[in-house]
Design an enzyme around this catalytic site. Structure first.
Site, PDB file in Angstrom:
ATOM      1  N   ASP A  10      -5.329 -11.669   6.801  1.00 41.72           N
ATOM      2  CA  ASP A  10      -6.622 -10.996   6.901  1.00 41.72           C
ATOM      3  C   ASP A  10      -6.843 -10.685   8.372  1.00 41.72           C
ATOM      4  O   ASP A  10      -7.142 -11.569   9.167  1.00 41.72           O
ATOM      5  CB  ASP A  10      -7.742 -11.900   6.369  1.00 41.72           C
TER       6      ASP A  10
ATOM      7  N   TYR B  30     -16.257   6.546  10.052  1.00 50.34           N
ATOM      8  CA  TYR B  30     -14.832   6.251   9.894  1.00 50.34           C
ATOM      9  C   TYR B  30     -14.057   6.634  11.155  1.00 50.34           C
ATOM     10  O   TYR B  30     -13.290   5.845  11.706  1.00 50.34           O
ATOM     11  CB  TYR B  30     -14.273   6.991   8.687  1.00 50.34           C
TER      12      TYR B  30
ATOM     13  N   TYR C 213      -9.954   0.376   6.438  1.00 54.00           N
ATOM     14  CA  TYR C 213     -11.052   0.693   5.524  1.00 54.00           C
ATOM     15  C   TYR C 213     -11.263   2.191   5.661  1.00 54.00           C
ATOM     16  O   TYR C 213     -11.799   2.670   6.661  1.00 54.00           O
ATOM     17  CB  TYR C 213     -12.305  -0.087   5.929  1.00 54.00           C
TER      18      TYR C 213
ATOM     19  N   GLY D  90       0.811  -1.210   0.000  1.00 51.74           N
ATOM     20  CA  GLY D  90       0.000   0.000   0.000  1.00 51.74           C
ATOM     21  C   GLY D  90       0.846   1.262   0.000  1.00 51.74           C
ATOM     22  O   GLY D  90       2.078   1.221  -0.099  1.00 51.74           O
ATOM     23  N   GLN D  91       0.194   2.397   0.133  1.00 56.48           N
ATOM     24  CA  GLN D  91       0.856   3.698   0.027  1.00 56.48           C
ATOM     25  C   GLN D  91       1.924   3.879   1.114  1.00 56.48           C
ATOM     26  O   GLN D  91       3.093   4.160   0.816  1.00 56.48           O
ATOM     27  CB  GLN D  91      -0.200   4.800   0.123  1.00 56.48           C
TER      28      GLN D  91
ATOM     29  N   ASP E 252      -6.637  11.838  11.843  1.00 59.02           N
ATOM     30  CA  ASP E 252      -7.128  13.120  12.337  1.00 59.02           C
ATOM     31  C   ASP E 252      -8.650  13.118  12.490  1.00 59.02           C
ATOM     32  O   ASP E 252      -9.209  13.964  13.189  1.00 59.02           O
ATOM     33  CB  ASP E 252      -6.692  14.251  11.401  1.00 59.02           C
TER      34      ASP E 252
END
Length: 283
Positions: A34, A123, A59, A10-11, A100
């Site tokens: 997982d 979230y 997510y 990922g990033q 944040d």
């Protein structure tokens, strides 16, 4: 030191793999672990016996979280709980990346680690729940809140892109680009974050930490700097959050006060653009 990197493709994971010595890495992708499966999670950690586990899996499609609350909680809270229990069993420290969005954004002063969270989105609530799982299960934990991430690898959860790439793509397509000028953040280059994380895990400074590039800007100001540094001519115009209603609440001011001394966001953005080789004369 054996360091497990969950979400290595990922990033942030890709930059962690650049920063952490290869011989110390245990890079894992979603195909190999997982975190929502407690049995699998425990088995994988027992197999590798890491000293530190860095979890970048999340997510984080913020609006989708409002429609898929159970999935958000399953990954962002229950998944962290599973990792915390497994880490405790093998004696590993856990690094849990938070956000944040655990803050309301209803003020104009940077948030410190001592400020009380008040999330206003599914979230943010799911990420805060994950923080609490790590805190009550473990003694050796690093909860790292960060903000406005962008990195060379792009965000897998957002189709392999990020805000910087999104702006450049829109500019190349032509037309007016309207970006909100009343929401303020601390844009953070994942390479800088990865370097700070690697230094942090070599200490016993367990607890909650805010790590972000220095300074702050609105999303409009961020976009303007992107076009300035790349030399791209764009018809950039200011907008407000009210112009773009969203399912999830966006904090108006979620700037993080960080004690880690990362370079100012403008310099970090220039380094990112240089890394991506966006040369103005070729645009």
């Amino acid at each position: 030191m054996k360091i497990m990197i969950i979400g290595a493709d990922g990033q942030l994971g890709c930059d962690l793999c650049k920063v952490i010595p290869k011989e110390d890495q245990i890079p894992l992708t979603i195909k190999e672990i997982d975190i929502t499966d407690p049995q699998m999670t425990t088995a994988v950690l027992k197999q590798h016996s890491p000293e530190v586990v860095i979890n970048t899996a999340a997510y984080h499609r913020v609006d989708d979280c409002e429609d898929n609350i159970l999935l958000a909680l399953k990954v962002n809270a229950y998944g962290v709980r599973n990792l915390a229990l497994a880490a405790k069993e093998v004696g590993a420290a856990l690094v849990s990346i938070s956000t944040d969005y655990v803050f309301s954004g209803d003020r104009k002063k940077p948030y410190s680690e001592k400020d009380v969270p008040e999330p206003k989105s599914a979230y943010g609530i799911s990420k805060l729940a994950g923080e609490f799982f790590a805190r009550y299960i473990l003694q050796k934990y690093f909860i790292v809140r960060t903000c406005g991430l962008y990195g060379v690898a792009g965000c897998m959860g957002k189709g392999g892109t990020n805000f910087v790439e999104g702006m450049i793509k829109k500019a190349k397509q032509g037309g007016v680009i309207r970006v909100v000028d009343d929401e303020f953040v601390s844009p953070t280059y994942t390479y800088d974050l990865a370097q700070a994380l690697y230094k942090l895990i070599q200490t016993n400074r367990y607890g909650i930490h805010h790590i972000a590039n220095s300074g702050s800007c609105s999303w409009y100001q961020f976009a303007a700097k992107i076009f300035e540094l790349t030399g791209i001519k764009a018809d950039l115009q200011k907008a407000t959050g009210a112009d773009y209603p969203t399912k999830a609440y966006r904090p108006k001011y979620s700037v993080l006060a960080s004690r880690f001394g990362l370079r100012i966001w403008k310099d970090a953005l220039k380094a990112y653009i240089d890394e991506k080789k966006y040369i103005s004369k070729l645009i």
